[in-house]
Design a protein around this motif. Structure first.
Motif, PDB file in Angstrom:
ATOM      1  N   ARG A  47       0.777  -1.175  -0.022  1.00 58.23           N
ATOM      2  CA  ARG A  47       0.012  -0.020  -0.195  1.00 58.23           C
ATOM      3  C   ARG A  47       0.794   1.172  -0.108  1.00 58.23           C
ATOM      4  O   ARG A  47       0.327   2.296  -0.349  1.00 58.23           O
ATOM      5  CB  ARG A  47      -1.018  -0.095   0.954  1.00 58.23           C
ATOM      6  N   THR A  48       1.894   1.212   0.419  1.00 57.95           N
ATOM      7  CA  THR A  48       2.850   2.389   0.672  1.00 57.95           C
ATOM      8  C   THR A  48       2.946   3.255  -0.704  1.00 57.95           C
ATOM      9  O   THR A  48       2.936   4.302  -0.804  1.00 57.95           O
ATOM     10  CB  THR A  48       4.312   1.914   1.142  1.00 57.95           C
ATOM     11  N   PRO A  49       3.435   2.410  -1.779  1.00 61.03           N
ATOM     12  CA  PRO A  49       3.762   3.238  -3.051  1.00 61.03           C
ATOM     13  C   PRO A  49       2.243   3.715  -3.704  1.00 61.03           C
ATOM     14  O   PRO A  49       2.048   4.722  -4.165  1.00 61.03           O
ATOM     15  CB  PRO A  49       4.351   2.268  -4.137  1.00 61.03           C
ATOM     16  N   VAL A  50       1.362   3.020  -3.203  1.00 57.40           N
ATOM     17  CA  VAL A  50      -0.292   3.386  -3.628  1.00 57.40           C
ATOM     18  C   VAL A  50      -0.477   4.540  -2.962  1.00 57.40           C
ATOM     19  O   VAL A  50      -1.228   5.701  -3.767  1.00 57.40           O
ATOM     20  CB  VAL A  50      -1.091   2.184  -3.484  1.00 57.40           C
ATOM     21  N   VAL A  51      -0.282   4.670  -1.762  1.00 57.75           N
ATOM     22  CA  VAL A  51      -0.625   5.880  -0.991  1.00 57.75           C
ATOM     23  C   VAL A  51       0.402   7.121  -1.494  1.00 57.75           C
ATOM     24  O   VAL A  51      -0.466   8.168  -1.829  1.00 57.75           O
ATOM     25  CB  VAL A  51      -0.512   5.794   0.774  1.00 57.75           C
ATOM     26  N   ALA A  52       1.353   6.753  -1.705  1.00 57.05           N
ATOM     27  CA  ALA A  52       2.292   8.058  -2.142  1.00 57.05           C
ATOM     28  C   ALA A  52       1.636   8.424  -3.666  1.00 57.05           C
ATOM     29  O   ALA A  52       1.690   9.681  -4.046  1.00 57.05           O
ATOM     30  CB  ALA A  52       3.642   7.458  -2.447  1.00 57.05           C
ATOM     31  N   ALA A  53       1.534   7.452  -4.422  1.00 56.27           N
ATOM     32  CA  ALA A  53       1.021   7.953  -5.913  1.00 56.27           C
ATOM     33  C   ALA A  53      -0.343   8.588  -5.813  1.00 56.27           C
ATOM     34  O   ALA A  53      -0.701   9.512  -6.706  1.00 56.27           O
ATOM     35  CB  ALA A  53       0.532   6.312  -6.616  1.00 56.27           C
ATOM     36  N   ILE A  54      -1.319   8.056  -5.006  1.00 55.06           N
ATOM     37  CA  ILE A  54      -2.522   8.850  -5.108  1.00 55.06           C
ATOM     38  C   ILE A  54      -2.172  10.319  -4.173  1.00 55.06           C
ATOM     39  O   ILE A  54      -2.984  11.107  -4.811  1.00 55.06           O
ATOM     40  CB  ILE A  54      -3.440   7.895  -3.969  1.00 55.06           C
ATOM     41  N   ASN A  55      -1.340  10.420  -3.292  1.00 53.33           N
ATOM     42  CA  ASN A  55      -1.072  11.820  -2.867  1.00 53.33           C
ATOM     43  C   ASN A  55      -0.445  12.756  -3.937  1.00 53.33           C
ATOM     44  O   ASN A  55      -0.841  13.818  -4.270  1.00 53.33           O
ATOM     45  CB  ASN A  55      -0.049  11.720  -1.770  1.00 53.33           C
ATOM     46  N   ARG A  56       0.104  11.945  -4.818  1.00 50.41           N
ATOM     47  CA  ARG A  56       0.690  12.792  -6.207  1.00 50.41           C
ATOM     48  C   ARG A  56      -0.401  13.202  -6.872  1.00 50.41           C
ATOM     49  O   ARG A  56      -0.570  14.269  -7.518  1.00 50.41           O
ATOM     50  CB  ARG A  56       1.655  11.968  -6.791  1.00 50.41           C
ATOM     51  N   LEU A  57      -1.291  12.479  -6.994  1.00 49.62           N
ATOM     52  CA  LEU A  57      -2.554  12.651  -7.845  1.00 49.62           C
ATOM     53  C   LEU A  57      -3.405  13.678  -7.384  1.00 49.62           C
ATOM     54  O   LEU A  57      -4.054  14.666  -8.177  1.00 49.62           O
ATOM     55  CB  LEU A  57      -3.318  11.445  -8.176  1.00 49.62           C
ATOM     56  N   VAL A  58      -3.377  13.918  -5.898  1.00 48.77           N
ATOM     57  CA  VAL A  58      -4.127  14.728  -5.264  1.00 48.77           C
ATOM     58  C   VAL A  58      -3.319  16.235  -5.550  1.00 48.77           C
ATOM     59  O   VAL A  58      -4.004  17.161  -5.704  1.00 48.77           O
ATOM     60  CB  VAL A  58      -4.310  14.562  -3.657  1.00 48.77           C
ATOM     61  N   ALA A  59      -1.958  16.279  -5.504  1.00 45.32           N
ATOM     62  CA  ALA A  59      -1.197  17.331  -5.588  1.00 45.32           C
ATOM     63  C   ALA A  59      -1.453  17.766  -7.104  1.00 45.32           C
ATOM     64  O   ALA A  59      -1.368  19.181  -7.460  1.00 45.32           O
ATOM     65  CB  ALA A  59       0.182  17.109  -5.514  1.00 45.32           C
ATOM     66  N   GLN A  60      -1.656  16.972  -8.123  1.00 49.52           N
ATOM     67  CA  GLN A  60      -1.752  17.215  -9.676  1.00 49.52           C
ATOM     68  C   GLN A  60      -3.208  17.873  -9.887  1.00 49.52           C
ATOM     69  O   GLN A  60      -3.282  18.038 -10.767  1.00 49.52           O
ATOM     70  CB  GLN A  60      -1.420  15.959 -10.438  1.00 49.52           C
ATOM     71  N   GLY A  61      -4.171  17.669  -8.968  1.00 51.61           N
ATOM     72  CA  GLY A  61      -5.504  17.999  -9.066  1.00 51.61           C
ATOM     73  C   GLY A  61      -6.360  16.603  -9.740  1.00 51.61           C
ATOM     74  O   GLY A  61      -7.459  16.997 -10.178  1.00 51.61           O
ATOM     75  N   VAL A  62      -5.572  15.580  -9.901  1.00 56.47           N
ATOM     76  CA  VAL A  62      -6.475  14.506 -10.730  1.00 56.47           C
ATOM     77  C   VAL A  62      -7.372  13.742  -9.728  1.00 56.47           C
ATOM     78  O   VAL A  62      -8.216  13.306 -10.084  1.00 56.47           O
ATOM     79  CB  VAL A  62      -5.318  13.632 -11.185  1.00 56.47           C
ATOM     80  N   ALA A  63      -6.993  13.810  -8.518  1.00 61.16           N
ATOM     81  CA  ALA A  63      -7.918  13.245  -7.488  1.00 61.16           C
ATOM     82  C   ALA A  63      -7.826  14.473  -6.245  1.00 61.16           C
ATOM     83  O   ALA A  63      -7.449  15.342  -6.177  1.00 61.16           O
ATOM     84  CB  ALA A  63      -7.020  11.780  -6.850  1.00 61.16           C
ATOM     85  N   GLU A  64      -9.002  13.852  -5.440  1.00 60.93           N
ATOM     86  CA  GLU A  64      -9.469  15.171  -4.517  1.00 60.93           C
ATOM     87  C   GLU A  64      -9.644  14.194  -3.238  1.00 60.93           C
ATOM     88  O   GLU A  64     -10.502  13.492  -3.177  1.00 60.93           O
ATOM     89  CB  GLU A  64     -10.795  15.643  -4.886  1.00 60.93           C
ATOM     90  N   ALA A  65      -8.892  14.752  -2.212  1.00 60.61           N
ATOM     91  CA  ALA A  65      -8.995  14.367  -0.839  1.00 60.61           C
ATOM     92  C   ALA A  65      -9.976  15.133  -0.026  1.00 60.61           C
ATOM     93  O   ALA A  65     -10.080  16.257   0.011  1.00 60.61           O
ATOM     94  CB  ALA A  65      -7.353  14.401  -0.150  1.00 60.61           C
ATOM     95  N   ILE A  66     -10.940  14.101   0.333  1.00 58.79           N
ATOM     96  CA  ILE A  66     -12.017  14.688   1.199  1.00 58.79           C
ATOM     97  C   ILE A  66     -12.212  13.860   2.689  1.00 58.79           C
ATOM     98  O   ILE A  66     -11.919  12.952   2.758  1.00 58.79           O
ATOM     99  CB  ILE A  66     -13.321  14.210   0.595  1.00 58.79           C
ATOM    100  N   PRO A  67     -11.970  15.080   3.489  1.00 57.14           N
ATOM    101  CA  PRO A  67     -11.641  14.754   4.950  1.00 57.14           C
ATOM    102  C   PRO A  67     -12.733  13.774   5.700  1.00 57.14           C
ATOM    103  O   PRO A  67     -13.949  13.837   5.166  1.00 57.14           O
ATOM    104  CB  PRO A  67     -11.927  15.960   5.837  1.00 57.14           C
ATOM    105  N   ARG A  68     -12.512  12.682   6.213  1.00 52.87           N
ATOM    106  CA  ARG A  68     -13.032  11.519   6.778  1.00 52.87           C
ATOM    107  C   ARG A  68     -14.138  10.604   5.736  1.00 52.87           C
ATOM    108  O   ARG A  68     -14.991  10.132   5.985  1.00 52.87           O
ATOM    109  CB  ARG A  68     -13.899  12.310   7.775  1.00 52.87           C
ATOM    110  N   ARG A  69     -13.939  10.875   4.382  1.00 50.57           N
ATOM    111  CA  ARG A  69     -14.469  10.166   3.534  1.00 50.57           C
ATOM    112  C   ARG A  69     -13.371   9.287   2.505  1.00 50.57           C
ATOM    113  O   ARG A  69     -13.651   8.417   1.785  1.00 50.57           O
ATOM    114  CB  ARG A  69     -15.280  11.105   2.373  1.00 50.57           C
ATOM    115  N   GLY A  70     -12.047   9.906   2.326  1.00 48.60           N
ATOM    116  CA  GLY A  70     -11.168   9.181   1.507  1.00 48.60           C
ATOM    117  C   GLY A  70     -10.880  10.186   0.373  1.00 48.60           C
ATOM    118  O   GLY A  70     -10.912  11.213   0.604  1.00 48.60           O
ATOM    119  N   THR A  71     -10.283   9.673  -0.811  1.00 45.67           N
ATOM    120  CA  THR A  71      -9.691  10.082  -1.909  1.00 45.67           C
ATOM    121  C   THR A  71     -10.634   9.848  -3.121  1.00 45.67           C
ATOM    122  O   THR A  71     -10.780   8.564  -3.180  1.00 45.67           O
ATOM    123  CB  THR A  71      -8.179   9.950  -2.155  1.00 45.67           C
TER     124      THR A  71
END
Length: 109
Positions: A47-71
């Motif tokens: 899961r570690t590289p997956v979490v890091a990849a998702i964090n990059r996607l959030v930084a790039q605007g491709v994904a959105e982190a929603i508090p208490r709901r996930g990404t």
């Protein structure tokens, strides 16, 4: 799908590429929750590289982190799509003269 052994690509880069591909081909449509466990299981990595990849996607605007709901996969509005097209056009217009200039140096490509 699992990762082929012996590749030079890091697990983070592999996860990032695969998640982006799945977003682009509609496997993860806009609004879909990105489950780190599900993605790591399907890629055959931790899961570690997956979490890091998702964090990059959030930084790039491709994904959105929603508090208490996930990404989730971000929904793009018309303005964001236009901006992306404009950036791509600018990059390509800049690259064309350089490619033409270098064609004599790399004729077999």
């Amino acid at each position: 799908m699992t990762r082929a052994a012996g590749q030079d690509e890091s697990l983070l880069d592999y996860a990032l590429r695969e998640i982006k591909t799945r977003i682009q081909n509609g496997t993860y449509p806009p609004g879909t929750k990105l489950s780190t466990q599900e993605i790591s299981d399907s890629l055959g990595i931790s899961r570690t590289p997956v979490v890091a990849a998702i964090n990059r996607l959030v930084a790039q605007g491709v994904a959105e982190a929603i508090p208490r709901r996930g990404t989730i996969v971000a929904r793009l509005n018309g303005r964001q799509i236009k901006d992306m097209i404009d950036v791509r056009r600018m990059i390509e217009e800049f690259a064309i003269p350089l490619a033409i200039k270098n064609i004599d140096f790399y004729p077999s490509i």
